[in-house]
Write an enzyme that holds these catalytic residues in place. Structure first.
Site, mmCIF file in Angstrom:
data_model
loop_
_atom_site.group_PDB
_atom_site.id
_atom_site.type_symbol
_atom_site.label_atom_id
_atom_site.label_comp_id
_atom_site.label_asym_id
_atom_site.label_seq_id
_atom_site.Cartn_x
_atom_site.Cartn_y
_atom_site.Cartn_z
ATOM 1 N N ASP A 478 24.096 48.750 -0.926
ATOM 2 C CA ASP A 478 23.562 49.707 0.041
ATOM 3 C C ASP A 478 24.172 49.469 1.422
ATOM 4 O O ASP A 478 24.781 48.422 1.683
ATOM 5 C CB ASP A 478 22.034 49.527 0.097
ATOM 6 C CG ASP A 478 21.303 50.791 0.489
ATOM 7 O OD1 ASP A 478 21.932 51.719 1.017
ATOM 8 O OD2 ASP A 478 20.073 50.844 0.278
ATOM 9 N N ASP A 548 18.285 59.792 -1.215
ATOM 10 C CA ASP A 548 16.936 59.218 -1.255
ATOM 11 C C ASP A 548 15.899 60.281 -1.573
ATOM 12 O O ASP A 548 14.732 59.963 -1.802
ATOM 13 C CB ASP A 548 16.593 58.556 0.085
ATOM 14 C CG ASP A 548 17.170 57.150 0.163
ATOM 15 O OD1 ASP A 548 17.576 56.613 -0.878
ATOM 16 O OD2 ASP A 548 17.222 56.591 1.285
#
Ligand code: GLA
Length: 728
Positions: A478, A548
């Site tokens: 990430d 997301d």
């Protein structure tokens, strides 16, 4: 496929069955473009495509008052000799001048495709798959060489391009070094870009080209961005998914970029793509060189699907690499939306055991397992196990998960650091910062100085040993903030403008190191969802978390938009809870899965809270995905109905011999007493008989008339249906 050079006319012709790309050496020695598009026959008259016209008030290259660069279609132009449009490069020389004179010197035509030094790029497995033209131009005054690379693939309507600069006896500063320029003869195009923000990435934006510059870019430093993706297309106004001309521009890079189309006053369209010149200047010492990243040019005269199908195939098989390239991707469960930071070993094991019982293959432990990480305020940088949460450490937990018969994966964010971390306390000089100025936190974190080799070497050792000590089969990498105060305490004043590109080069170096040390680990890239969804990442990590936002309808849009430039096998897609955590919207479990199938597929929710009925349904979903994932992830993907333009979404995949296809139909809001709705399919064999539900149709009927979708009226909002289409 061939690359032909006609000695007499100085014409280069790159062609395969689908496309032609024609260039020539211009009278003053630079390279000009004559044509790019549908395949032309090769013949000695191609130079007749060359045009030059007297332009009043333009600066001419010779006394003849005719040849001016002002309106020439050029391959790699500069500013300063009469071309007043935006240039592809700019070189500052020791006398302060930025004006060059690169003239054609020689060229080579080689089989295959050489790799780019320290940068991701498409490749070949056999040299017969592609041919490469390298044109060398020289500027004798500054003793520099410029090499323009063109690779044409045999089986794809695709050409890749990049440029390399070489110095000899003199130092220079590259102030601008884009990867390519393409001058097109007219401006009757629309520009289609993929724009958005966090949680609504890659929405389709389509606008007419206008005189002047229209561009997309990222200045985020370490990310190609959720705001504007480094893939765009030019297409004719009437181009649809099925028909019409389109050209795709994919940048194989993950940092700052610029992609622009400039229409000049003669209606020539100049397309430029490369590293954004802002925050970039590169010092070249004597006998030094610089390699620009690659651009992939895809041409289609069969609409957007005709562009994305070969592009997907190339990216999936000749940009993605490694063990997982051709393998079916595991069905995973990720604990982020199930627990966020609030977990202990027992909770994780319970979740994993339940996941195993319904057929999930891989458990991914997301953020929160390291240092003192119980919120996003601390511990980034401390890649050590939090034993108060996980008493047996990652090693112990991995063993337990493996003991359940599942694979185990972890989340990392190696580029970031919290001020509240041991690493910050011991190595604050490793953080990007300008001495004497404030630092700008984002999500409570700062960015490590990846332009400093020492920092990256430390992380390489740390993460390598983590992967070596525990049974880790998957890594979610990430990166949750953009650069600010991008200044390296390790670099001298004159090298500060090199920091951002060096950051990306070292990011790639770290990826290369870890992926080659752990070839069987599946890497999934991520950046606050899909903020680094680009071809550069695909070279190292075969899949990327798309967003997301896991709401089913939003995901229809995100995945639809993403599919124009990227293969389905790259799109990380999960089933999450209802009501959805980002939007609060309720959608049926069936629809959530029907959307997530068209990607890598997994779950991201607390399934220990699910009813038996829901678990049964999930079990069937997982069986369906396992049975069909090869087709879904490797078949030809067609967009059918756009969720950006209608109340519906539809797409489908077809296998190579057109004997099996899967279509997904999705409705947003229900409407009352509606008419019949026919879903027209694509890519089938018109003469083949297919079974769909309890009926049989020939392919021509399915493609020209369609399947009548007739269950929507009773099933309400967010209804969806998967159709299996099988040859009989
Ligand atoms: C980012 C990712 C999420 C999750 C969180 C963890 O936002 O996109 O999927 O991993 O970080 O902090």
């Amino acid at each position: 496929m061939a690359i032909v050079f006609q000695e007499k006319t100085k014409v280069f012709h790159l062609y395969n069955e689908k496309i032609s790309y024609v260039m020539t050496v211009l009278p003053e020695g630079s390279i000009g473009n004559l044509y790019y598009g549908r395949r032309l026959n090769d013949n000695e008259y191609l130079l007749n495509l060359y045009q030059s016209r007297r332009r009043d008030m333009s600066a001419c290259s010779f006394d003849d008052d005719i040849f001016t660069l002002d309106d020439m279609k050029q391959e790699y132009p500069q500013y300063g000799h009469g071309d007043l449009r935006n240039p592809a490069y700019k070189i500052e020389q020791d006398n302060g001048s930025t004006i060059c004179e690169f003239v054609y010197d020689h060229h080579e035509i080689i089989q295959g495709k050489p790799p780019l030094e320290n940068l991701p790029g498409c490749y070949v497995e056999k040299i017969a798959e592609a041919e490469t033209l390298i044109i060398t131009l020289k500027d004798s005054l500054i003793e520099m060489e410029m090499k323009l690379f063109y690779t044409i693939y045999r089986d794809y309507p695709i050409i890749t391009r990049h440029c390399e600069f070489y110095t000899a006896g003199k130092e220079v500063v590259l102030e601008r070094a884009l990867s390519m320029c393409l001058d097109l003869p007219d401006s009757n195009y629309q520009m289609i870009t993929f724009t958005g923000a966090w949680a609504r990435e890659r929405a389709v934006t389509r606008r007419d080209l206008q005189i002047g510059v229209q561009s997309i870019y990222s200045l985020r430093g370490n990310g190609s961005s959720a705001q504007m993706n480094p893939f765009f297309m030019l297409a004719r106004k009437n181009t649809t998914e099925q028909a019409g001309e389109a050209i795709g521009f994919s940048f194989v890079y993950s940092g700052n970029f610029l992609g622009q189309a400039e229409v000049d006053n003669y209606h020539v369209t100049r397309v430029l793509m490369g590293i954004h010149p802002e925050c970039f200047s590169w010092h070249l010492a004597q006998n030094d060189h610089f390699v620009t990243p690659e651009v992939i040019l895809t041409y289609s005269d069969e609409g957007f699907n005709g562009l994305s199908i070969p592009l997907h195939k190339l990216l999936r098989t000749r940009l993605a690499r490694g063990y997982w390239r051709d393998r079916e991707r595991p069905v995973l469960i990720n604990n982020w939306e199930a627990t966020y930071f609030d977990f202990d070993e027992e909770k994780i094991i319970n979740l994993a055991a339940k996941a195993k019982s319904i057929g999930i293959e891989l458990f991914v432990l997301d953020d929160g397992w390291f240092g003192e990480r119980n919120s996003d305020k601390s511990s980034l940088g401390d890649w050590y196990v939090n034993t108060s949460k996980l008493p047996g450490g990652i090693t112990g937990l991995a063993e337990k998960i493996e003991g359940l018969g599942m694979k185990f994966g972890i989340w990392i964010e190696p580029e970031s650091i919290n001020a509240d971390s041991d690493l910050y306390r011991s190595h604050s000089q490793w953080v990007l910062q300008v001495p004497g100025r404030r630092m700008s936190p984002s999500r409570n974190q700062f960015i490590l100085d990846f332009s400093n080799d020492e920092v990256v070497d430390y992380l390489a050792e740390r993460i390598d040993s983590l992967l070596a000590t525990a049974k880790i089969s998957y890594v979610k990498w990430d990166m949750n903030r953009s650069l600010s105060e991008a200044f390296s305490l390790a670099a001298s004043a004159d090298k500060q403008q090199m920091v951002m590109h060096k950051y990306i080069l070292n990011l790639y170096r770290l990826y290369e190191y870890l992926t080659s040390r752990h070839p069987e680990v599946l890497f999934e890239s991520c950046s606050s969802g899909g903020a680094r969804f680009d071809c550069g990442m695909l070279y190292y990590a075969p899949q990327t978390w798309a967003s997301d936002d896991t709401d089913a309808w939003q995901r229809c849009q995100i995945q639809y938009g993403t599919s124009y430039g990227y293969p389905i096998s790259m799109i990380g897609s999960h089933v999450s809870a209802s009501p959805n955590h980002q939007l609060g919207r309720n959608t049926p479990l069936t629809t959530r899965a029907n959307v997530a199938y068209f990607g890598t597929f997994g779950y991201e929710m607390d399934i220990t809270e699910c009813t038996e009925e829901e678990l049964d349904e999930m079990k069937k979903q997982i069986e369906f995905m396992k049975e069909n994932r090869r087709l879904i992830q490797q078949g030809d993907f067609y967009r059918l109905v756009s969720p950006f333009e209608t109340n519906n979404n539809a797409w489908m995949v077809v296998n190579e011999n057109k004997s099996k296809a899967i279509a997904g139909f999705y409705q947003c809001l229900n409407t009352i007493n509606q008419g019949y709705y026919y879903l027209k399919l694509q890519g089938l064999d018109p003469d083949q008989l297919y079974q769909v539900d309890d009926k049989r149709y020939y392919g021509d009927v399915l493609m020209n008339v369609g399947i009548c979708v007739d269950e929507r009226k009773i099933n309400g909002d967010f209804y969806s249906k998967i159709y299996l289409i099988e040859a009989v």
